[in-house]
Enzyme design. Structure first.
Site, PDB file in Angstrom:
ATOM      1  N   ASP A 106      11.144  15.741  24.441  1.00 28.09           N
ATOM      2  CA  ASP A 106      11.892  15.932  25.684  1.00 28.09           C
ATOM      3  C   ASP A 106      11.932  14.651  26.505  1.00 28.09           C
ATOM      4  O   ASP A 106      11.056  13.795  26.356  1.00 28.09           O
ATOM      5  CB  ASP A 106      11.197  16.948  26.595  1.00 28.09           C
ATOM      6  CG  ASP A 106      10.930  18.257  25.919  1.00 28.09           C
ATOM      7  OD1 ASP A 106      11.627  18.571  24.947  1.00 28.09           O
ATOM      8  OD2 ASP A 106      10.001  18.948  26.375  1.00 28.09           O
TER       9      ASP A 106
HETATM   10  N1  URA Z   1       7.148  20.564  22.784  1.00 30.49           N
HETATM   11  C1  URA Z   1       7.740  20.417  23.981  1.00 30.49           C
HETATM   12  O1  URA Z   1       7.749  21.332  24.780  1.00 30.49           O
HETATM   13  N2  URA Z   1       8.314  19.241  24.261  1.00 30.49           N
HETATM   14  C2  URA Z   1       8.319  18.185  23.421  1.00 30.49           C
HETATM   15  O2  URA Z   1       8.857  17.132  23.749  1.00 30.49           O
HETATM   16  C3  URA Z   1       7.691  18.365  22.179  1.00 30.49           C
HETATM   17  C4  URA Z   1       7.109  19.556  21.887  1.00 30.49           C
END
Ligand code: URA
Length: 243
Positions: A106
């Protein structure tokens, strides 16, 4: 006589058109085995393993395997919506080489991001059947309870997902500092898992994929090529790359 022409080699490695590659070579920016090559028609009898272009060591393989320390506020997309793209952190010449990230992070997450243009490698790492583990270091907004720990290890249902997901391993370093491994790579999976048990992720960093850990010498935004030993830690082999 057969051989590989210098300008063709540079063009095939994404340094631009044949004309761009000729310019680079004529400017004496190409060095191979300690020798400056300034003739665009120079013929290599054997493909060198590495070349140096403007001093940067560059493997001559077409398959690229890269480890990037993804910073916060950077998008894992070729067409970012609100922030810069992770691809803008890499040399421009990689742009034409069809790189993809292996499992996204993310915008608000940082850490180990693998990138490649080898479909087999990407499939190997993303295949749910293999379930290669991803390890995250997490800071929580509220103290982590033993009920929450139990629920994550047993499995939680996430809205819109068919299967129950669970932590494959979990370490509690302090009431708000947790390390956890998961086998899947679902959208916002870790954040949703903690939300499902009534907590909230404040910061999230991916620290390992399989047995491969984020290289501690890489600062956020830095990258390096994967080595043979790195691929071994991911149980992946490319015989073209390392003979
Ligand atoms: N899980 C999440 O919530 N975000 C990420 O970036 C990776 C795994």
């Amino acid at each position: 006589m057969k051989g590989l022409i210098a300008e063709r080699l540079l063009a095939s490695l994404g340094f631009g058109s044949r004309k761009d590659s000729r310019k680079i070579i004529r400017s004496k920016a190409l060095e191979v085995d300690g020798q400056i090559i300034d003739d665009p028609n120079y013929k290599f009898q054997n493909k060198p393993e590495f070349i140096y272009v403007y001093g940067e060591k560059t493997p001559t393989i077409i398959d690229l395997y890269i480890m990037l320390h993804k910073p916060l506020q950077v998008e894992c997309s070729h067409r970012p919506q609100h922030h810069v793209s992770v691809y803008s952190l890499l040399p421009e010449r990689f742009l034409s080489m069809k790189l993809s990230s292996v499992g996204r992070l993310d915008v608000d997450s940082s850490g180990l991001l693998l990138l490649s243009n080898d479909g087999q490698f990407i499939h190997h790492l993303e295949s749910p059947k293999r379930g290669i583990l991803k390890r995250y270091s997490i800071s929580l907004a509220r103290p982590f309870s033993s009920d929450q720990e139990q629920a994550l290890l047993t499995g939680v249902a996430l809205k819109g997902e068919r299967n129950i997901v669970h932590a494959k391993s979990l370490k509690v370093h302090s009431p708000t500092q947790i390390e956890l491994e998961i086998g899947e790579g679902l959208y916002h999976q870790v954040r949703r898992m903690f939300a499902a048990v009534g907590n909230h992720v404040e910061s999230l960093q991916r620290i390992a994929v399989g047995d491969l850990f984020l290289d501690s010498s890489l600062s956020p935004g830095d990258w390096r090529f994967l080595q043979k030993t790195d691929l071994e830690k991911l149980s992946f082999q490319n015989t073209k790359l390392f003979e």
